[in-house]
Scaffold this active site. Structure first.
Site, PDB file in Angstrom:
ATOM      1  N   GLU A  37       1.161  -1.257   0.007  1.00  0.00           N
ATOM      2  CA  GLU A  37       0.396   0.156   0.266  1.00  0.00           C
ATOM      3  C   GLU A  37       0.645   1.269  -0.192  1.00  0.00           C
ATOM      4  O   GLU A  37       0.704   2.245  -0.507  1.00  0.00           O
ATOM      5  CB  GLU A  37      -0.774   0.333   1.270  1.00  0.00           C
ATOM      6  CG  GLU A  37      -2.203  -0.765   1.399  1.00  0.00           C
ATOM      7  CD  GLU A  37      -2.860  -0.882  -0.247  1.00  0.00           C
ATOM      8  OE1 GLU A  37      -2.680   0.319  -0.581  1.00  0.00           O
ATOM      9  OE2 GLU A  37      -3.532  -1.889  -0.483  1.00  0.00           O
ATOM     10  N   TYR A 120      -6.537   5.885   4.443  1.00  0.00           N
ATOM     11  CA  TYR A 120      -7.065   4.995   3.811  1.00  0.00           C
ATOM     12  C   TYR A 120      -6.116   3.727   3.996  1.00  0.00           C
ATOM     13  O   TYR A 120      -6.652   2.459   3.496  1.00  0.00           O
ATOM     14  CB  TYR A 120      -6.450   6.485   2.217  1.00  0.00           C
ATOM     15  CG  TYR A 120      -6.075   4.846   1.315  1.00  0.00           C
ATOM     16  CD1 TYR A 120      -6.630   4.600   0.600  1.00  0.00           C
ATOM     17  CD2 TYR A 120      -4.935   3.837   1.301  1.00  0.00           C
ATOM     18  CE1 TYR A 120      -6.871   3.018  -0.296  1.00  0.00           C
ATOM     19  CE2 TYR A 120      -4.366   3.241   0.413  1.00  0.00           C
ATOM     20  CZ  TYR A 120      -5.408   2.547  -0.318  1.00  0.00           C
ATOM     21  OH  TYR A 120      -5.377   1.693  -0.954  1.00  0.00           O
ATOM     22  N   ASP A 138      -9.868   6.499  -1.809  1.00  0.00           N
ATOM     23  CA  ASP A 138      -8.266   7.294  -2.078  1.00  0.00           C
ATOM     24  C   ASP A 138      -9.007   7.759  -3.851  1.00  0.00           C
ATOM     25  O   ASP A 138     -10.569   7.636  -3.819  1.00  0.00           O
ATOM     26  CB  ASP A 138      -7.640   6.086  -2.421  1.00  0.00           C
ATOM     27  CG  ASP A 138      -7.666   5.244  -3.821  1.00  0.00           C
ATOM     28  OD1 ASP A 138      -9.354   4.648  -4.208  1.00  0.00           O
ATOM     29  OD2 ASP A 138      -7.247   4.299  -3.807  1.00  0.00           O
TER      30      ASP A 138
END
Ligand code: SF4
Length: 355
Positions: A37, A120, A138
């Protein structure tokens, strides 16, 4: 079944058939999901994939990352940009060891306590690794949901996050929150493109208000244009007779913190007078005896970052006599430059000139 459930079901089915096979989708290890991520923030999957593979090979778990030397980590990150991501990960890995007994935190609220992890990323890790029912928001999610529901709140407006979070909270599948989150993002990446979305291929087109109205190009709505700052960096490349070069490690709250570069100063204008160059370079290295004739036409490079354009000028000089250098500088042989993490401007210059 309400339309939200139907949309979620269609998205999940589409995702399971069409998702790209990526290594971080084959694991529930929160460390690996976190690494993916962070790498994928501001980075395309194609570019990020190689970095991810190398990162996990070098640092297979949180302990190895916590024990890494910062220079080693920055070298691995070189070329990815947004270097604060790597520094924050290093810090967060140590936090996990100290504050969470070496176990990656397992809830959204605890994950949020780690440095460099925002809402997020915390939602992505919590939902994918721990099945917590929390939606991610996002850029892809903003785009897909704003088009689906014709939400005209500007996405750069402070209240937009909560609004999209609420909309997605009503859609998220409580049985498969991680897959649901990834499905919305994957739809945004593969079908619901920023320009020219492939609506006929979209699994939820029958529910999409923007598609029905034919105004997908109006969403998402954005307020401001980001101001771009232009900067001028002047580098002095000092090469001694035995082919050593002078470097230092950047620090402070600016771009490329912790990366190496040549001595430099920033000037305000596109043009700079030789006398100013000499004065400013001597302020950096007071023992330097520099004459106007030594400063040849510089090599120039330009680097575009998200909010700035940096124009760099490289003045290379040969230096025969030993000079006293301030503590922060180090001499390194040109053959060993590969050991140092440098930013792209320096890397491009080295490729062009040094080797
Ligand atoms: Fe996006 Fe088109 Fe699908 Fe609507 S129908 S969600 S605009 S791809």
């Amino acid at each position: 079944m309400g339309s939200n459930n139907q949309i979620a079901e269609l998205l999940l089915h589409w995702y399971r058939v069409n998702k790209r096979n990526l290594p971080w989708r084959e694991t529930k290890d929160p460390y690996k999901i976190w690494v993916s991520e962070i790498i994928l923030q501001q980075t395309r999957v194609n570019q990020g994939l190689d970095y991810y593979i190398r990162f996990i090979k070098k640092f297979p778990n949180i302990q190895s990352l916590a024990q890494a030397h910062e220079d080693e980590l920055m070298k691995l990150w070189q070329g990815l940009g947004y270097y604060s991501r790597a520094r924050n990960m290093h810090f967060a890995a140590k936090q996990v060891l100290l504050e969470f007994n070496g176990q990656f935190p397992s809830t959204y609220n605890h994950i949020l306590k780690l440095k460099g992890i925002g809402k997020y990323t915390a939602a992505a890790i919590a939902s994918i690794a721990f099945n917590e029912v929390v939606p991610v928001v996002d850029g892809n999610v903003y785009r897909v949901l704003s088009r689906l529901n014709q939400i005209s709140t500007p996405i750069d407006d402070a209240k937009s996050y909560n609004e999209f979070f609420t909309v997605s909270s009503k859609m998220i599948d409580p049985q498969s929150p991680g897959d649901y989150n990834q499905a919305v993002m994957e739809l945004g990446a593969l079908i619901c493109h920023p320009t020219s979305p492939e609506c006929p291929e979209c699994p939820v087109k029958n529910y999409c208000k923007a598609f029905k109205k034919g105004n997908t190009g109006d969403f998402p709505v954005k307020n401001k244009k980001t101001a771009i700052r232009t900067r001028y960096f002047n580098y002095l490349v000092i090469r001694s007779t035995n082919n050593t070069l002078l470097l230092y490690k950047r620090n402070g709250n600016d771009v490329w913190n912790s990366l190496y570069e040549f001595p430099m100063f920033e000037s305000l204008n596109a043009e700079i007078h030789t006398n100013e160059l000499i004065t400013r370079f001597k302020e950096i290295i007071p023992s330097l005896k520099l004459k106007t004739t030594e400063l040849k036409k510089p090599v120039t490079q330009v680097q575009k970052l998200s909010h700035q354009i940096i124009h760099a000028r490289f003045y290379e000089i040969k230096y025969n006599a030993p000079i006293a250098i301030p503590d922060k500088f180090i001499w390194t042989n040109a053959d060993n430059l590969n050991d140092f993490a440098v930013h792209k401007l320096i890397d491009n210059y080295l490729k062009l000139v040094v080797n």
